[in-house]
Motif scaffolding. Structure first.
Motif, PDB file in Angstrom:
ATOM      1  N   GLY A  78      31.882  44.865  47.608  1.00  0.00           N
ATOM      2  CA  GLY A  78      33.272  44.628  47.253  1.00  0.00           C
ATOM      3  C   GLY A  78      33.665  43.167  47.379  1.00  0.00           C
ATOM      4  N   ILE A  79      33.147  42.486  48.405  1.00  0.00           N
ATOM      5  CA  ILE A  79      33.447  41.054  48.581  1.00  0.00           C
ATOM      6  C   ILE A  79      32.935  40.254  47.396  1.00  0.00           C
ATOM      7  CG2 ILE A  79      32.786  39.019  49.921  1.00  0.00           C
ATOM      8  CD1 ILE A  79      32.936  40.794  52.430  1.00  0.00           C
ATOM      9  N   VAL A  80      31.691  40.506  47.007  1.00  0.00           N
ATOM     10  CA  VAL A  80      31.102  39.747  45.888  1.00  0.00           C
ATOM     11  C   VAL A  80      31.885  39.996  44.600  1.00  0.00           C
ATOM     12  CG1 VAL A  80      29.048  39.477  44.446  1.00  0.00           C
ATOM     13  CG2 VAL A  80      28.810  39.721  46.935  1.00  0.00           C
ATOM     14  N   ILE A  81      32.161  41.261  44.298  1.00  0.00           N
ATOM     15  CA  ILE A  81      32.897  41.578  43.062  1.00  0.00           C
ATOM     16  C   ILE A  81      34.304  41.019  43.119  1.00  0.00           C
ATOM     17  CG2 ILE A  81      33.848  43.468  41.676  1.00  0.00           C
ATOM     18  CD1 ILE A  81      31.444  45.158  42.514  1.00  0.00           C
ATOM     19  N   GLY A  82      34.986  41.188  44.246  1.00  0.00           N
ATOM     20  CA  GLY A  82      36.358  40.715  44.372  1.00  0.00           C
ATOM     21  C   GLY A  82      36.474  39.204  44.273  1.00  0.00           C
ATOM     22  N   LEU A  83      35.532  38.493  44.914  1.00  0.00           N
ATOM     23  CA  LEU A  83      35.555  37.023  44.853  1.00  0.00           C
ATOM     24  C   LEU A  83      35.348  36.529  43.423  1.00  0.00           C
ATOM     25  CD1 LEU A  83      33.482  35.982  48.020  1.00  0.00           C
ATOM     26  CD2 LEU A  83      35.928  35.641  47.661  1.00  0.00           C
ATOM     27  N   ILE A  84      34.327  37.076  42.759  1.00  0.00           N
ATOM     28  CA  ILE A  84      34.035  36.634  41.389  1.00  0.00           C
ATOM     29  C   ILE A  84      35.187  36.983  40.449  1.00  0.00           C
ATOM     30  CG2 ILE A  84      32.504  37.008  39.407  1.00  0.00           C
ATOM     31  CD1 ILE A  84      30.228  37.451  41.423  1.00  0.00           C
ATOM     32  N   SER A  85      35.692  38.190  40.558  1.00  0.00           N
ATOM     33  CA  SER A  85      36.757  38.639  39.667  1.00  0.00           C
ATOM     34  C   SER A  85      38.033  37.835  39.866  1.00  0.00           C
ATOM     35  CB  SER A  85      37.024  40.128  39.906  1.00  0.00           C
ATOM     36  OG  SER A  85      38.076  40.583  39.092  1.00  0.00           O
ATOM     37  N   GLY A  86      38.447  37.669  41.118  1.00  0.00           N
ATOM     38  CA  GLY A  86      39.696  36.966  41.383  1.00  0.00           C
ATOM     39  C   GLY A  86      39.613  35.480  41.109  1.00  0.00           C
ATOM     40  N   TYR A  87      38.458  34.872  41.371  1.00  0.00           N
ATOM     41  CA  TYR A  87      38.338  33.419  41.241  1.00  0.00           C
ATOM     42  C   TYR A  87      38.179  32.985  39.787  1.00  0.00           C
ATOM     43  CZ  TYR A  87      36.680  28.651  42.091  1.00  0.00           C
ATOM     44  OH  TYR A  87      36.526  27.284  42.087  1.00  0.00           O
ATOM     45  N   GLY A 127      38.648  34.972  36.953  1.00  0.00           N
ATOM     46  CA  GLY A 127      39.686  35.519  36.095  1.00  0.00           C
ATOM     47  C   GLY A 127      39.226  35.766  34.669  1.00  0.00           C
ATOM     48  N   ARG A 128      40.200  35.785  33.745  1.00  0.00           N
ATOM     49  CA  ARG A 128      39.969  35.960  32.311  1.00  0.00           C
ATOM     50  C   ARG A 128      39.081  37.167  32.021  1.00  0.00           C
ATOM     51  NH1 ARG A 128      39.356  29.610  30.302  1.00  0.00           N
ATOM     52  NH2 ARG A 128      41.390  28.930  31.129  1.00  0.00           N
ATOM     53  N   TRP A 129      38.090  37.010  31.137  1.00  0.00           N
ATOM     54  CA  TRP A 129      37.296  38.160  30.702  1.00  0.00           C
ATOM     55  C   TRP A 129      36.436  38.713  31.834  1.00  0.00           C
ATOM     56  CZ3 TRP A 129      32.021  38.246  30.947  1.00  0.00           C
ATOM     57  CH2 TRP A 129      31.370  37.011  31.087  1.00  0.00           C
ATOM     58  N   VAL A 130      36.003  37.827  32.746  1.00  0.00           N
ATOM     59  CA  VAL A 130      35.212  38.298  33.894  1.00  0.00           C
ATOM     60  C   VAL A 130      36.041  39.268  34.727  1.00  0.00           C
ATOM     61  CG1 VAL A 130      34.035  37.607  36.019  1.00  0.00           C
ATOM     62  CG2 VAL A 130      33.865  36.170  33.970  1.00  0.00           C
ATOM     63  N   ASP A 131      37.286  38.888  34.989  1.00  0.00           N
ATOM     64  CA  ASP A 131      38.190  39.744  35.756  1.00  0.00           C
ATOM     65  C   ASP A 131      38.451  41.058  35.017  1.00  0.00           C
ATOM     66  OD1 ASP A 131      40.009  40.467  37.810  1.00  0.00           O
ATOM     67  OD2 ASP A 131      41.675  39.729  36.613  1.00  0.00           O
ATOM     68  N   ASN A 132      38.682  40.972  33.726  1.00  0.00           N
ATOM     69  CA  ASN A 132      38.969  42.180  32.937  1.00  0.00           C
ATOM     70  C   ASN A 132      37.797  43.164  32.961  1.00  0.00           C
ATOM     71  OD1 ASN A 132      41.573  41.486  32.141  1.00  0.00           O
ATOM     72  ND2 ASN A 132      40.842  40.283  30.380  1.00  0.00           N
ATOM     73  N   VAL A 133      36.585  42.653  32.748  1.00  0.00           N
ATOM     74  CA  VAL A 133      35.419  43.526  32.716  1.00  0.00           C
ATOM     75  C   VAL A 133      35.190  44.175  34.076  1.00  0.00           C
ATOM     76  CG1 VAL A 133      32.905  43.585  32.473  1.00  0.00           C
ATOM     77  CG2 VAL A 133      34.287  42.304  30.829  1.00  0.00           C
ATOM     78  N   LEU A 134      35.173  43.360  35.134  1.00  0.00           N
ATOM     79  CA  LEU A 134      34.892  43.888  36.468  1.00  0.00           C
ATOM     80  C   LEU A 134      35.971  44.863  36.937  1.00  0.00           C
ATOM     81  CD1 LEU A 134      33.525  40.706  38.305  1.00  0.00           C
ATOM     82  CD2 LEU A 134      32.234  42.684  37.494  1.00  0.00           C
TER      83      LEU A 134
END
Length: 295
Positions: free
Chosen positions: A112-121, A123-130
């Motif tokens: 969850g930490i890895v996914i949350g960090l990448i998604s929140g930091y 953003g954009r399409w990375v955040d949408n997909v995750l």
């Protein structure tokens, strides 16, 4: 240079001492939280020392001539339908249940930490997909999702840990993402970016520490959830396989003897209830200590 290093080390020790004083101050004021901490420490100690404390082997010591025996000086919690000592099985069940809970929640928190960090930091399409993947996983009720995973994977300890980790990882990802979104636009983060700080350094040295307080509080809660989930899965035959003891499958063993031999279900049930209560009380105390809004 040596003087500077000694000074920094002294400052760190001073900060740690101050944090420990604040921690004990909160728990000395909140007696109920201190009670929860004592329960959790006691259960962990019992789980660690279970092989030494158990008077009988919980699997091999079968006594068909002493089946469904009442609690006594020899068998403190009585025996089950195979003559196995319930006290020994509850002790070893604590080790199994705690190990599964800690492993599953720790793995799910890391994911969850890895996914949350990448998604929140990013953003954009990375955040949408995750986040759409996370939303899809969270759309299933946790226990039903765990049952489906166990039905597909098969029942053993490793698969229980995997199933519970998959169930809880999206919840941690959501929590971390929310914290990252509130921190990444702070002035100090922008200053580090301007100075050429790498994304990895910013994520793990400057943003992640801000996520640790809510994470620790959430992990305490999900330790309790994982114990209940493991017990539920074992009770319906999808958890720890027989004859290995866990609190859930001891309950399963005693379901048909509840009137004749209630101690088979009472003692593991009390163990689950007390452990979950202790974790919830500890979580309340950690929230008071770590959440600045509660100070």
């Amino acid at each position: 240079m040596e003087y500077v290093e000694i000074t920094k080390e002294a400052e760190k020790k001073g900060q740690f001492a101050e944090q420990m004083r604040a921690f004990w101050k909160v728990f000395s004021i909140r007696k109920i939280a201190a009670f929860g901490l004592a329960i959790v420490c006691f259960v962990i100690l019992i789980a660690i020392l279970a092989p030494l404390l158990a008077p009988f082997d919980p699997v091999e010591d079968v006594d068909y001539g002493n089946r469904i025996a009442n609690p006594s000086a020899t068998h403190l919690f009585g025996t089950d339908e195979f003559g196995r000592d319930i006290f020994s099985r509850v002790l070893m069940g604590a080790q199994v249940s705690i190990a599964i809970s800690v492993s599953a929640v720790t793995i799910s928190a890391v994911i969850g930490i890895v996914i949350g960090l990448i998604s929140g930091y990013y953003g954009r399409w990375v955040d949408n997909v995750l986040m759409r993947i996370v939303d899809g996983l969270m759309s299933f009720p946790p226990i039903l999702f765990a049952i489906a995973l166990m039905a597909a994977l098969g029942n053993n300890m490793g698969n229980i840990i995997v199933a519970l980790a998959v169930v809880y990882a999206p919840l941690f990802a959501r929590l971390v993402r929310g914290t990252v979104l509130s921190v990444k636009n702070k002035e100090y983060v922008e200053a580090i970016q301007v100075m050429g700080g790498s994304h990895i350094r910013i994520l793990f040295k400057h943003i992640l520490p801000n996520c640790l307080s809510p994470l620790l509080i959430q992990m305490t809660t999900y330790f309790a959830y994982a114990i209940l989930a493991e017990a539920s899965l074992s009770f319906i035959g999808l958890g720890v396989p027989q004859p290995e003891p866990s609190w859930g499958n001891i309950l399963y063993d005693g379901r048909q003897y509840m009137l004749e031999a209630p101690w088979i279900t009472v003692f593991p049930g009390v163990a689950i209830a007390v452990t979950v209560l202790g974790l919830n009380l500890l979580g309340d105390g950690l929230r008071d200590y770590l959440d600045p809004r509660m100070k």
